[in-house]
Design a protein around this motif. Structure first.
Motif, PDB file in Angstrom:
ATOM      1  N   GLU A 131      46.484  21.829  36.513  1.00  0.00           N
ATOM      2  CA  GLU A 131      46.932  22.481  36.450  1.00  0.00           C
ATOM      3  C   GLU A 131      45.697  23.276  35.736  1.00  0.00           C
ATOM      4  N   GLY A 132      44.768  24.832  36.109  1.00  0.00           N
ATOM      5  CA  GLY A 132      43.586  24.883  35.059  1.00  0.00           C
ATOM      6  C   GLY A 132      44.266  25.217  34.112  1.00  0.00           C
ATOM      7  N   LEU A 133      43.285  24.874  32.880  1.00  0.00           N
ATOM      8  CA  LEU A 133      43.425  25.401  31.809  1.00  0.00           C
ATOM      9  C   LEU A 133      42.428  26.335  31.591  1.00  0.00           C
ATOM     10  N   GLN A 134      41.978  27.220  32.437  1.00  0.00           N
ATOM     11  CA  GLN A 134      41.598  28.652  31.704  1.00  0.00           C
ATOM     12  C   GLN A 134      42.759  29.666  32.787  1.00  0.00           C
ATOM     13  N   ASP A 135      43.015  29.696  33.682  1.00  0.00           N
ATOM     14  CA  ASP A 135      43.258  30.213  34.896  1.00  0.00           C
ATOM     15  C   ASP A 135      44.403  30.737  34.048  1.00  0.00           C
ATOM     16  N   TYR A 136      45.760  31.931  34.020  1.00  0.00           N
ATOM     17  CA  TYR A 136      46.331  32.674  33.908  1.00  0.00           C
ATOM     18  C   TYR A 136      46.889  33.726  34.769  1.00  0.00           C
ATOM     19  N   PHE A 137      47.474  34.080  34.969  1.00  0.00           N
ATOM     20  CA  PHE A 137      48.162  34.947  35.965  1.00  0.00           C
ATOM     21  C   PHE A 137      49.103  36.201  35.250  1.00  0.00           C
ATOM     22  N   MET A 138      48.414  37.174  36.118  1.00  0.00           N
ATOM     23  CA  MET A 138      49.179  38.977  34.986  1.00  0.00           C
ATOM     24  C   MET A 138      49.697  39.605  36.352  1.00  0.00           C
ATOM     25  N   PRO A 139      50.045  40.449  36.380  1.00  0.00           N
ATOM     26  CA  PRO A 139      50.623  41.759  37.951  1.00  0.00           C
ATOM     27  C   PRO A 139      49.842  42.155  37.296  1.00  0.00           C
ATOM     28  N   GLU A 140      48.694  43.198  39.087  1.00  0.00           N
ATOM     29  CA  GLU A 140      47.733  43.453  39.373  1.00  0.00           C
ATOM     30  C   GLU A 140      48.001  45.260  38.792  1.00  0.00           C
ATOM     31  N   PRO A 141      47.623  45.713  37.247  1.00  0.00           N
ATOM     32  CA  PRO A 141      48.149  47.133  37.214  1.00  0.00           C
ATOM     33  C   PRO A 141      47.925  48.130  37.605  1.00  0.00           C
ATOM     34  N   ASN A 142      46.705  47.739  38.910  1.00  0.00           N
ATOM     35  CA  ASN A 142      46.227  49.187  38.848  1.00  0.00           C
ATOM     36  C   ASN A 142      46.827  49.214  41.211  1.00  0.00           C
ATOM     37  N   LEU A 143      47.507  48.111  41.643  1.00  0.00           N
ATOM     38  CA  LEU A 143      47.545  48.594  42.766  1.00  0.00           C
ATOM     39  C   LEU A 143      49.716  48.644  42.958  1.00  0.00           C
ATOM     40  N   PRO A 144      50.776  49.104  43.253  1.00  0.00           N
ATOM     41  CA  PRO A 144      51.368  49.630  43.710  1.00  0.00           C
ATOM     42  C   PRO A 144      52.327  48.139  44.767  1.00  0.00           C
ATOM     43  N   ALA A 145      53.711  47.941  44.915  1.00  0.00           N
ATOM     44  CA  ALA A 145      53.636  46.933  45.698  1.00  0.00           C
ATOM     45  C   ALA A 145      53.423  46.860  47.128  1.00  0.00           C
ATOM     46  N   LEU A 146      52.967  45.564  47.548  1.00  0.00           N
ATOM     47  CA  LEU A 146      52.392  46.064  49.307  1.00  0.00           C
ATOM     48  C   LEU A 146      53.860  46.474  50.324  1.00  0.00           C
ATOM     49  N   ILE A 147      54.215  47.095  50.657  1.00  0.00           N
ATOM     50  CA  ILE A 147      56.021  47.026  52.002  1.00  0.00           C
ATOM     51  C   ILE A 147      55.149  47.666  52.861  1.00  0.00           C
ATOM     52  N   SER A 189      55.116  43.008  48.914  1.00  0.00           N
ATOM     53  CA  SER A 189      54.890  41.355  48.230  1.00  0.00           C
ATOM     54  C   SER A 189      53.904  42.369  47.485  1.00  0.00           C
ATOM     55  N   TYR A 190      53.622  41.559  46.196  1.00  0.00           N
ATOM     56  CA  TYR A 190      52.597  41.555  45.286  1.00  0.00           C
ATOM     57  C   TYR A 190      51.419  41.887  45.133  1.00  0.00           C
ATOM     58  N   PHE A 191      50.563  41.929  44.532  1.00  0.00           N
ATOM     59  CA  PHE A 191      48.931  41.513  44.590  1.00  0.00           C
ATOM     60  C   PHE A 191      48.944  41.051  42.663  1.00  0.00           C
ATOM     61  N   ASP A 192      48.307  40.240  42.149  1.00  0.00           N
ATOM     62  CA  ASP A 192      47.919  40.046  41.259  1.00  0.00           C
ATOM     63  C   ASP A 192      46.631  39.828  40.642  1.00  0.00           C
ATOM     64  N   ARG A 193      46.782  39.482  39.069  1.00  0.00           N
ATOM     65  CA  ARG A 193      44.983  38.820  38.280  1.00  0.00           C
ATOM     66  C   ARG A 193      45.191  37.780  38.272  1.00  0.00           C
ATOM     67  N   LYS A 194      44.299  37.249  39.091  1.00  0.00           N
ATOM     68  CA  LYS A 194      43.953  35.334  38.731  1.00  0.00           C
ATOM     69  C   LYS A 194      42.510  35.598  37.619  1.00  0.00           C
ATOM     70  N   HIS A 195      42.696  35.191  36.157  1.00  0.00           N
ATOM     71  CA  HIS A 195      41.673  35.280  35.511  1.00  0.00           C
ATOM     72  C   HIS A 195      40.963  34.047  35.225  1.00  0.00           C
ATOM     73  N   TYR A 196      40.150  33.374  34.671  1.00  0.00           N
ATOM     74  CA  TYR A 196      38.824  33.148  34.738  1.00  0.00           C
ATOM     75  C   TYR A 196      37.407  33.640  34.555  1.00  0.00           C
ATOM     76  N   PHE A 197      36.561  32.650  34.310  1.00  0.00           N
ATOM     77  CA  PHE A 197      35.659  33.170  33.806  1.00  0.00           C
ATOM     78  C   PHE A 197      34.345  32.414  34.034  1.00  0.00           C
ATOM     79  N   TYR A 198      33.375  33.356  35.541  1.00  0.00           N
ATOM     80  CA  TYR A 198      32.524  32.811  36.628  1.00  0.00           C
ATOM     81  C   TYR A 198      31.734  33.941  36.481  1.00  0.00           C
ATOM     82  N   ALA A 199      29.796  33.509  36.201  1.00  0.00           N
ATOM     83  CA  ALA A 199      29.120  34.437  36.797  1.00  0.00           C
ATOM     84  C   ALA A 199      29.237  35.496  38.041  1.00  0.00           C
ATOM     85  N   ASP A 200      30.154  34.385  39.236  1.00  0.00           N
ATOM     86  CA  ASP A 200      30.520  35.439  40.461  1.00  0.00           C
ATOM     87  C   ASP A 200      31.498  36.134  40.399  1.00  0.00           C
TER      88      ASP A 200
END
Lengths: 110, 487
Positions: free
Chosen positions: B266-282, B76-87
């Motif tokens: 669909e949220g207008l802000q959030d978009y996904f991209m693979p998490e480059p710092n984590l290899p696949a979880l096996i 399985s893989y990890f991704d980044r879901k981007h959105y802007f919020y202070a927390d």
């Protein structure tokens, strides 16, 4: 390839490029044509690569607490704090409007 | 004729993983710690910090997936879901959108029907997927000073469970969440407290079968199962009113809900991209599929976790039915209420009575009183005391109605034994034949008309005579004996 205008295009907002102007559109077309080169490579049956770490094993950490407790150091980084909380504006600061953008970008190619 | 309206409810559950440290950092996880005291450099998203996956969280996700009959994705893989919020200081949340750790599961649940309250209805809902993801920090809004306070302690590991929108009502949703709560608590992967550890968002809509879904309302941050059922019911009612063109009455919305037209999902802000710092979880199927020379601390083996699965609520219920011969409805109640099953089993150890006779006392009398006062099982009447009361009833020392009275008194007095109360209030059945005889004689002598009617075959009048005797003895006469004597 065809283009159509949104009144509020997410990509447009993020790229800070104005799609309504001829220059903005040309810039976009150039960018897409540049990326078209990718189609030259035959990728049938090959899994897309999403990380340069594809041959690495994901390291699993033990569930013991070794971190944390640096509240003092971290709070020092914040301009404003209140009783160990970080203080931020009440909501997101919106991106500059189109008018403001054009004055910001007047020196750039875009 | 207008077709029957059908509700459509989809649930999204965020369960905080019960672990010592966070998902991607070694900071401790603790309830109610001073703000930002459990935060590391990574949690504050300082540049240069990297995520380090917590093994316990992986095991928790696999365990939960197995308990819900999911397919565990070995990769399985990890991704980044981007959105802007202070927390969310990083500007993205690490989640599993493309390929989560578990998919295609089923949650079976039951609830008591509306029309026939004792009838149990069994349903199931498909679990689309279970994914590992980070929680964001917590924001406290200070409207007076127009600012927000951020506490990053909370950035712990979450399992997001997405259910298919197959449920139709608030009742079904509440039952499903209750079952999920019981399962997670049995597994120990999440403590299931709805005021923070188990967060439920509901998407509610109403439509006529065949027609497209109309207004859809989202309800977030529901903090109790009862409110979940109510909120969904209310929303469905309101949507129905609006869609039918009826005016919506001015009602205070107690829940944090907003109407979202279908198109803007669909949220207008959030978009996904693979998490480059984590290899696949096996994760590995069994010991045989482990690569040679692998460090055991680096291997999560599905078979080992499967072997370690504790007894799930469904299995518990079946076991109770088998062992004690009680009805499924009863075992459902026993497992559903915290501590009730343990109470019943302790009680059964000390009493000689049949389970079927005892269960009513536990699920009706005891539970009824507990619910009225919103208390938990550990209070007023211990299993031993209740066992004593049941013995008194069984051996004929007190009547059934007196037993209920004694129960009430035991509850109120908090600690007195059944026998004490029976003696104090003189509720014991009178068995003394001579005494009963004289009372019966008195009644018979003072009601010659009734006696005449009975002699002529009117049996109903006999009951009246028995009633009179009971009145004389203040309800303490053994009714069977009285009947015999009068006849």
């Amino acid at each position: 390839m065809f283009f159509f205008f949104y009144t509020d295009c997410p990509l447009e907002r993020l790229a800070l490029v104005d799609f309504r102007t001829k220059q903005g559109l040309e810039c976009l077309e150039k960018a897409i044509r540049f990326a078209d080169q990718l189609h030259v490579v035959d990728t049938t049956g090959i899994e897309p690569m999403d990380s340069v770490l594809e041959d690495r094993a994901l390291y699993l950490r033990e569930d013991t607490a070794v971190d944390g407790g640096c509240a003092e150091e971290l709070l020092k980084l914040s301009r404003k704090t209140v009783e160990e909380y970080f203080v931020v504006p009440p909501g997101n600061i919106p991106l500059p409007k189109k008018e403001e953008r054009s004055s910001m970008l007047k020196h750039s190619e875009l | 004729a207008s077709q029957q309206l059908v509700g459509v409810v989809g649930l999204e559950v965020h369960a905080q993983i019960n672990s010592n440290t966070k998902l991607f950092s070694g900071s401790p996880v603790r309830f109610s710690a001073p703000p930002n005291s459990l935060v590391s450099f990574f949690d504050a998203s300082l540049p240069g910090t990297l995520p380090m996956l917590n093994r316990r969280c992986v095991e928790a996700a696999v365990m939960t997936g197995l308990a819900l009959n999911c397919t565990i994705n070995k990769k399985s893989y990890f991704d980044r879901k981007h959105y802007f919020y202070a927390d969310l200081p990083a500007g993205y949340q690490i989640t599993q959108q493309r390929k989560p750790i578990a998919v295609d599961g089923v949650l079976t649940y039951s609830y008591f029907g509306e029309k026939k309250r004792s009838q149990m209805i069994r349903k199931s809902v498909q679990i689309k997927q279970i994914q590992l993801e980070q929680d964001s920090g917590k924001s406290l809004h200070d409207d007076d000073r127009s600012q927000t306070l951020i506490d990053l302690n909370r950035a712990v590991g979450l399992m997001e469970l997405v259910m298919e929108p197959e449920m139709k009502s608030g009742e079904e949703a509440a039952a499903a969440i209750r079952e999920l709560q019981l399962i997670l608590q049995a597994l120990g992967t999440c403590q299931g407290n709805m005021s923070g550890q188990l967060r439920v968002d509901a998407n509610v809509s109403v439509h006529r079968p065949g027609e497209p879904l109309g207004i859809r309302t989202e309800v977030k941050n529901i903090n109790s199962i009862r409110y979940l059922a109510r909120a969904i019911y209310e929303i469905q009612r309101q949507i129905d009113a609006v869609q039918s063109g009826r005016a919506v009455q001015n009602e205070t919305r107690a829940y944090d809900s907003k109407s979202v037209p279908m198109r803007e999902k669909e949220g207008l802000q959030d978009y996904f991209m693979p998490e480059p710092n984590l290899p696949a979880l096996i994760v590995y199927e069994d010991n045989a599929s482990l690569p040679t020379g692998i460090d055991p601390s680096q291997a999560v083996v599905v078979q080992k976790i499967k072997d370690r699965l504790p007894e799930l609520p469904g299995v518990k219920r079946d076991r109770l039915v088998q062992t004690y011969g009680i009805l499924p409805e009863h075992s459902f109640t026993l497992v559903n209420e915290d501590g009730l099953m343990e109470y019943f089993e302790t009680l059964m150890k000390t009493t000689q009575r049949e389970p079927r006779k005892v269960i009513g006392w536990v699920t009706n009398e005891l539970l009824g009183h507990l619910k009225q006062r919103d208390m938990s099982v550990s209070q007023p009447i211990s299993p031993a005391h209740l066992a004593e009361l049941l013995k008194l009833q069984e051996t004929g020392r007190i009547s059934s109605s007196a037993a209920k009275q004694v129960f009430q008194e035991m509850w109120r007095s908090g600690g007195k034994t059944a026998w004490q109360i029976v003696q104090e209030q003189e509720l014991g059945l009178v068995h003394d034949s001579a005494q009963l005889h004289s009372i019966c004689q008195k009644v018979v002598d003072s009601h010659p008309d009734e006696v005449h009617a009975v002699r002529n075959g009117n049996k109903k009048v006999l009951n009246k005579l028995i009633g009179l005797v009971q009145k004389e003895t203040k309800g303490r006469a053994d009714p069977v004996l009285v009947k015999e004597i009068l006849q």
